[in-house]
Write a protein that holds these residues in place. Structure first.
Motif, PDB file in Angstrom:
ATOM      1  N   ALA A 192     -20.912 -25.190 -57.185  1.00  0.00           N
ATOM      2  CA  ALA A 192     -20.036 -24.145 -57.720  1.00  0.00           C
ATOM      3  C   ALA A 192     -19.650 -23.112 -56.655  1.00  0.00           C
ATOM      4  O   ALA A 192     -18.919 -22.166 -56.945  1.00  0.00           O
ATOM      5  CB  ALA A 192     -20.715 -23.459 -58.893  1.00  0.00           C
ATOM      6  N   GLY A 193     -20.148 -23.281 -55.431  1.00  0.00           N
ATOM      7  CA  GLY A 193     -19.792 -22.376 -54.343  1.00  0.00           C
ATOM      8  C   GLY A 193     -20.717 -21.186 -54.160  1.00  0.00           C
ATOM      9  O   GLY A 193     -20.448 -20.315 -53.333  1.00  0.00           O
ATOM     10  N   MET A 197     -32.566 -20.316 -53.318  1.00  0.00           N
ATOM     11  CA  MET A 197     -32.393 -19.196 -54.223  1.00  0.00           C
ATOM     12  C   MET A 197     -30.982 -18.645 -54.053  1.00  0.00           C
ATOM     13  O   MET A 197     -30.406 -18.748 -52.979  1.00  0.00           O
ATOM     14  CB  MET A 197     -33.458 -18.130 -53.975  1.00  0.00           C
ATOM     15  CG  MET A 197     -33.344 -17.340 -52.684  1.00  0.00           C
ATOM     16  SD  MET A 197     -34.715 -16.218 -52.359  1.00  0.00           S
ATOM     17  CE  MET A 197     -35.874 -17.347 -51.636  1.00  0.00           C
ATOM     18  N   LYS A 198     -30.452 -18.066 -55.115  1.00  0.00           N
ATOM     19  CA  LYS A 198     -29.119 -17.473 -55.079  1.00  0.00           C
ATOM     20  C   LYS A 198     -29.209 -16.059 -54.511  1.00  0.00           C
ATOM     21  O   LYS A 198     -30.292 -15.478 -54.404  1.00  0.00           O
ATOM     22  CB  LYS A 198     -28.516 -17.445 -56.472  1.00  0.00           C
ATOM     23  CG  LYS A 198     -28.157 -18.816 -57.001  1.00  0.00           C
ATOM     24  CD  LYS A 198     -27.513 -18.689 -58.367  1.00  0.00           C
ATOM     25  CE  LYS A 198     -27.208 -20.051 -58.940  1.00  0.00           C
ATOM     26  NZ  LYS A 198     -26.700 -19.965 -60.319  1.00  0.00           N
ATOM     27  N   ILE A 199     -28.059 -15.495 -54.195  1.00  0.00           N
ATOM     28  CA  ILE A 199     -28.001 -14.175 -53.573  1.00  0.00           C
ATOM     29  C   ILE A 199     -28.656 -13.105 -54.450  1.00  0.00           C
ATOM     30  O   ILE A 199     -29.306 -12.189 -53.941  1.00  0.00           O
ATOM     31  CB  ILE A 199     -26.541 -13.801 -53.206  1.00  0.00           C
ATOM     32  CG1 ILE A 199     -26.524 -12.660 -52.190  1.00  0.00           C
ATOM     33  CG2 ILE A 199     -25.715 -13.508 -54.436  1.00  0.00           C
ATOM     34  CD1 ILE A 199     -25.174 -12.441 -51.547  1.00  0.00           C
TER      35      ILE A 199
END
Length: 143
Positions: A34-35, A1-3
């Protein structure tokens, strides 16, 4: 999951998560091409642990110590964890005693003041503070 997903799940800010990362309490499991920081369910559970420990009053250093134990449970004893809790309880008791001293000093100031419409040039609270008539044990220890 992203931040962003972690932020929504735990109802905290991105800055808080980044702060915990800087403090080395939390680390993203990976980065996307994409970092973007990527977190696992285990990272989310670790963040929940950090937040719960913070909510019961542990400092960041104490949380780091608890996380070391959490990460290596087999190398620690239950007594080690209990000791951390008892140390925190003792610290809180000392803080409460200090707060009680401050409260009593403020109560003295409050009781000595008429609180009326007279000019503050005759205020007993200001006079006591100017003349050092109110001394708490905490103040004496730091002198």
């Amino acid at each position: 999951m992203k931040i962003g997903e972690l932020v929504k799940r735990h109802k905290i800010s991105v800055d808080t998560i980044r702060f915990y990362e800087k403090q080395q309490l939390l680390c993203p499991s990976a980065r996307s091409a994409a970092g973007y920081r990527l977190y696992t369910e285990a990272d989310s559970q670790r963040l929940a642990f950090i937040l719960r420990a913070k909510n019961v009053g542990f400092s960041l250093q104490q949380i780091a110590e608890l996380l070391q134990i959490e990460d290596n449970k087999s190398q620690w004893q239950c007594a080690d964890v209990k000791d951390k809790v008892q140390q925190k309880m003792q610290q809180i008791q000392q803080q409460m005693a200090g707060l009680q001293q401050f409260y009593q000093a403020l109560k003295q100031l409050d009781n000595a003041c008429c609180g009326g419409p007279a000019s503050a040039t005759e205020c007993s609270i200001l006079a006591a503070l100017e003349q050092g008539q109110i001394v708490t044990e905490s103040h004496m220890e730091h002198s």
